[in-house]
Write a protein that holds these residues in place. Structure first.
Motif, PDB file in Angstrom:
ATOM      1  N   LYS B 279      -3.061  -6.589  -7.042  1.00 40.35           N
ATOM      2  CA  LYS B 279      -1.788  -5.923  -6.760  1.00 40.35           C
ATOM      3  C   LYS B 279      -1.452  -4.941  -7.877  1.00 40.35           C
ATOM      4  O   LYS B 279      -1.463  -5.285  -9.047  1.00 40.35           O
ATOM      5  CB  LYS B 279      -0.672  -6.957  -6.625  1.00 40.35           C
ATOM      6  N   GLU B 280      -1.150  -3.721  -7.478  1.00 42.66           N
ATOM      7  CA  GLU B 280      -0.639  -2.742  -8.435  1.00 42.66           C
ATOM      8  C   GLU B 280       0.850  -3.003  -8.616  1.00 42.66           C
ATOM      9  O   GLU B 280       1.546  -3.371  -7.678  1.00 42.66           O
ATOM     10  CB  GLU B 280      -0.827  -1.317  -7.891  1.00 42.66           C
ATOM     11  N   LEU B 281       1.348  -2.766  -9.818  1.00 46.10           N
ATOM     12  CA  LEU B 281       2.786  -2.940 -10.035  1.00 46.10           C
ATOM     13  C   LEU B 281       3.591  -1.895  -9.280  1.00 46.10           C
ATOM     14  O   LEU B 281       4.602  -2.171  -8.670  1.00 46.10           O
ATOM     15  CB  LEU B 281       3.099  -2.858 -11.541  1.00 46.10           C
ATOM     16  N   VAL B 282       3.097  -0.645  -9.347  1.00 46.47           N
ATOM     17  CA  VAL B 282       3.800   0.456  -8.687  1.00 46.47           C
ATOM     18  C   VAL B 282       2.869   1.070  -7.637  1.00 46.47           C
ATOM     19  O   VAL B 282       1.717   1.384  -7.929  1.00 46.47           O
ATOM     20  CB  VAL B 282       4.228   1.522  -9.719  1.00 46.47           C
ATOM     21  N   ALA B 283       3.383   1.245  -6.421  1.00 45.49           N
ATOM     22  CA  ALA B 283       2.555   1.810  -5.351  1.00 45.49           C
ATOM     23  C   ALA B 283       2.678   3.317  -5.284  1.00 45.49           C
ATOM     24  O   ALA B 283       1.706   4.002  -4.988  1.00 45.49           O
ATOM     25  CB  ALA B 283       2.963   1.211  -4.008  1.00 45.49           C
ATOM     26  N   GLY B 284       3.869   3.836  -5.564  1.00 47.32           N
ATOM     27  CA  GLY B 284       3.993   5.284  -5.440  1.00 47.32           C
ATOM     28  C   GLY B 284       5.331   5.826  -5.877  1.00 47.32           C
ATOM     29  O   GLY B 284       6.270   5.091  -6.158  1.00 47.32           O
ATOM     30  N   ILE B 285       5.358   7.164  -5.970  1.00 42.90           N
ATOM     31  CA  ILE B 285       6.559   7.906  -6.347  1.00 42.90           C
ATOM     32  C   ILE B 285       6.906   8.817  -5.183  1.00 42.90           C
ATOM     33  O   ILE B 285       6.066   9.620  -4.760  1.00 42.90           O
ATOM     34  CB  ILE B 285       6.293   8.815  -7.571  1.00 42.90           C
ATOM     35  N   ALA B 286       8.113   8.673  -4.657  1.00 46.89           N
ATOM     36  CA  ALA B 286       8.503   9.503  -3.517  1.00 46.89           C
ATOM     37  C   ALA B 286       9.767  10.273  -3.832  1.00 46.89           C
ATOM     38  O   ALA B 286      10.497   9.942  -4.761  1.00 46.89           O
ATOM     39  CB  ALA B 286       8.724   8.627  -2.288  1.00 46.89           C
ATOM     40  N   SER B 287      10.003  11.319  -3.013  1.00 40.61           N
ATOM     41  CA  SER B 287      11.220  12.094  -3.209  1.00 40.61           C
ATOM     42  C   SER B 287      11.873  12.363  -1.868  1.00 40.61           C
ATOM     43  O   SER B 287      11.212  12.359  -0.836  1.00 40.61           O
ATOM     44  CB  SER B 287      10.888  13.422  -3.882  1.00 40.61           C
ATOM     45  N   SER B 288      13.163  12.575  -1.915  1.00 38.01           N
ATOM     46  CA  SER B 288      13.881  12.921  -0.698  1.00 38.01           C
ATOM     47  C   SER B 288      14.950  13.938  -1.028  1.00 38.01           C
ATOM     48  O   SER B 288      15.740  13.750  -1.952  1.00 38.01           O
ATOM     49  CB  SER B 288      14.525  11.666  -0.105  1.00 38.01           C
ATOM     50  N   GLN B 289      14.958  15.031  -0.258  1.00 31.22           N
ATOM     51  CA  GLN B 289      15.984  16.055  -0.495  1.00 31.22           C
ATOM     52  C   GLN B 289      17.000  16.080   0.627  1.00 31.22           C
ATOM     53  O   GLN B 289      17.718  17.051   0.805  1.00 31.22           O
ATOM     54  CB  GLN B 289      15.332  17.421  -0.687  1.00 31.22           C
ATOM     55  N   ASP B 290      17.058  14.997   1.372  1.00 28.99           N
ATOM     56  CA  ASP B 290      18.015  14.933   2.469  1.00 28.99           C
ATOM     57  C   ASP B 290      19.364  14.392   2.008  1.00 28.99           C
ATOM     58  O   ASP B 290      20.137  13.862   2.788  1.00 28.99           O
ATOM     59  CB  ASP B 290      17.425  14.056   3.588  1.00 28.99           C
ATOM     60  N   GLU B 291      19.670  14.491   0.707  1.00 28.74           N
ATOM     61  CA  GLU B 291      20.882  13.863   0.185  1.00 28.74           C
ATOM     62  C   GLU B 291      21.952  14.906  -0.122  1.00 28.74           C
ATOM     63  O   GLU B 291      21.663  15.968  -0.664  1.00 28.74           O
ATOM     64  CB  GLU B 291      20.571  13.140  -1.141  1.00 28.74           C
TER      65      GLU B 291
END
Lengths: 440, 440
Positions: B279-291
């Motif tokens: 198991k990786e501690l962190v799976a990914g980095i995501a962004s959202s500009q719908d805010e």
């Protein structure tokens, strides 16, 4: 309601004058309005269709709409299927091509709602409109009018996707080209509609093809029988099957333009003979160029020759139309007949295999022929009508190659070069020309 | 099978190694293959899809195909509806837009038959795949796998029209954008498929958006929970609802490219946590500009202020995401929170009406924000992971405006100008960079 099995029953019993909105027994008129592909060809046209429907709805009439696919869409779908497989599974072909009518049924319902007319779409399987398993060219076996009538009682205008139905095993089935006319008539029969209005790109049924016979005139009324014969010999206004169904179910069909202003008197009405007061002897002159002439020459004169030729053709499901047998000076016979152009190659193949059995000399095929037909209920009693035809053609030096007749039709096969000449001459000879050349 | 009501049951019990064609108990593998709109975008692409399916079929696997509409078709249908009525009846809208999947299901079946693979199409109503009445964005209530399994037993490949189902009263319903993924997962659950392969235009799930973070790497495996969080914060590979359904029904989902050669090891697999060994501690980095960030300023400090603000928003069905309350030197409070951009106007409206009740000073709205999220099951136990995030951003001089956390996610709202910088820095800080810049 079963289309194929039930005896003909009179749906017109409670029907009053067409120009009145209330039938004799006080009910509101129920009318099926069918719109073809060019009538719903784009969003603007769909809006106009909705306005037409709203106008009828606003008169207090109970309206069911039947629609075709937007023009061009069905061809695109057929092309997709053919690109993948020229012999595509008809069940899948049907699922693909039926999508076109699904789209227009939804769009017309939306357009009606936008005008404030309550409406909903119906796919064939939702009604259900049941068909047999002849996918791609299925026949309607029955239409359940329950849901449509329920909508009408609630003031909702149902918009039925034409051309499609529910085949065995819950598969989507289509009725073949022109099938939306048949859908409309079947729907009209199922709800005992007072009339089935077919909106199309011509303004009615003419005594002949106006592109060829400039003096052709629009018929106000025509009998089912006449329309059937005209449809089967090339007048493409109504699909033959839809006329046959209308005749069996006694559905009054009206053909009128969706591109012109119309009222209750517009267009041409197809009805039972006894609803026509002033009967014309001849209803129209039609032509068909879908004929191939096949001549089997130099056949020895012995019994059973006709069976030896037409038996194998029948077994191969090839429909033979006109037939003439002639004997030459050499005591040998020639059998000449016509098949549809699509069947020509198969017919040649069958006959070449049967050459030894028939013992013929040559096999000849010709495409340079056209079938000209005079159609009218007057043919039944007035034998002089046939004589008029032959005299008229003879006076123009047109040679009649083959003749066939039905109760209300005489057809002749002639050299296709004479097609226009023959049609115009016959149109005049039977007194069909309108006085002013409105169509010129 | 009911999607919403049944408890989660383990469909994986009889499942063996993915790379083998026979499950542990000797059964042949059952795989759902789902193809998106670009994968079936034209006839040539449909042929390639059929070849892919045939290749799996030829391995002796039991295959069910789920398809989207040809790319562009759904948009065209949506446009037609909007042209007639911007607020078109969702039931009619559904009848219109569902036609796209109907077409591809039939065409793919034809393409498979042309390759000698027995196949048939299924519309939502034919299965049936039942939905609730939320037309236009319906939820699946249940899929009857009986007919699909019957086909598989007979060696037939069913091709299911995605995105659509049968709503109440036999009306066609659609599942909303991306709904075909959900169809595929629901179908996989109904037939207890061993795997649901989602063929798309990317070759898997990445640790971050490869267009922004060049060193993003493809994940071989990711947990449902992580995928859910990534999907909800802008990773558009899988529709959120489909991931949630897969998690509840324990359907193993694989994302892989339909534009590249693939094998059983290709793509990324979304599975239960206990199926992931390393198991990786962190799976990914995501962004959202719908805010949209909304700040309610100068609020007197009294109890019940949060309720006065968020109560009316909740009543108006506006979903509030991140919240922070701060107190200024003047003893007045500021409440800052985010809503989706689509809800911003409605939120302002609600708050302006509640101005007297809340007694605030100013209302401020900002679009120049981006939500950056670090997702990983390691968040549960390793508190140092949050510290890494804040230190990394601080070192780049990036101001964190609002913070929110879930069990396996930390999100921060930052000035949108820093989006790429923040994503790349965090990707490096969490050790996610791949060694060679394959994507550069």
């Amino acid at each position: 309601m079963s289309m194929s099995d039930t005896p003909v029953h009179d749906l017109r019993a409670d029907q009053g004058d067409l120009s009145s909105d209330i039938t004799k027994n006080g009910k509101r008129k129920t009318i099926v309005m069918k719109f073809g592909g060019t009538s719903v060809g784009n969003i603007e046209r769909i809006r106009i269709v909705a306005q037409r429907v709203k106008a009828e709805h606003d008169k207090g009439r109970r309206i069911v709409v039947v629609v075709s696919a937007m023009s061009g869409v069905t061809n695109q779908m057929v092309e997709y299927c053919a690109e993948l497989d020229k012999l595509a599974d008809p069940k899948e072909y049907d699922a693909v091509v039926a999508s076109g009518e699904q789209v227009t049924s939804g769009l017309v319902a939306i357009a009606l709602q936008a005008l404030g007319v309550p409406s909903r779409s119906f796919q064939g399987w939702q009604i259900p409109l049941k068909t047999d398993d002849a996918h791609g060219k299925a026949s309607i076996e029955g239409v359940d009018g329950t849901l449509l009538l329920k909508c009408l009682d609630e003031g909702i205008v149902p918009v039925v996707a034409g051309f499609q139905g529910l085949g065995p095993n819950d598969r989507i089935a289509t009725l073949g080209r022109g099938g939306s006319d048949t859908s409309a008539v079947a729907v009209a029969a199922s709800i005992k509609a007072d009339q089935c209005d077919i909106y199309t790109d011509v303004d009615g049924i003419y005594t002949s093809d106006p592109r060829i016979v400039k003096r052709a005139k629009r018929l106000d009324r025509i009998t089912y029988e006449e329309m059937l014969e005209l449809a089967s010999v090339g007048a493409k206004v109504l699909q033959t099957r839809s006329v046959g169904l209308a005749m069996r179910e006694k559905v009054k069909v009206r053909v009128l333009s969706s591109f012109a202003e119309t009222d209750d008197e517009s267009g041409s009405i197809v009805v039972d003979e006894d609803e026509i007061v002033e009967k014309e002897l001849v209803a129209g002159i039609a032509s068909s160029q879908d004929e191939s002439k096949i001549s089997v020459r130099h056949i020895p004169d012995r019994p059973g020759i006709a069976a030896a030729i037409f038996g194998p053709l029948s077994e191969a499901n090839i429909n033979v139309d006109m037939i003439v047998q002639s004997r030459g000076a050499d005591q040998f016979n020639t059998m000449t007949f016509t098949v549809s152009k699509a069947d020509e190659a198969a017919a040649r193949d069958v006959l070449e295999k049967a050459r030894e059995d028939i013992q013929y000399g040559e096999l000849e095929t010709s495409h340079d022929v056209v079938k000209i037909s005079v159609v009218g209920i007057g043919m039944r009693s007035n034998t002089g009508l046939a004589a008029t035809m032959f005299r008229t053609l003879a006076e123009r030096g047109i040679n009649v190659q083959v003749i066939s007749t039905s109760e209300i039709k005489i057809s002749v096969l002639i050299d296709s070069a004479y097609k226009e000449l023959a049609m115009r001459a016959l149109h005049t000879a039977y007194g069909l020309d309108q006085e002013e050349g409105i169509n010129t």
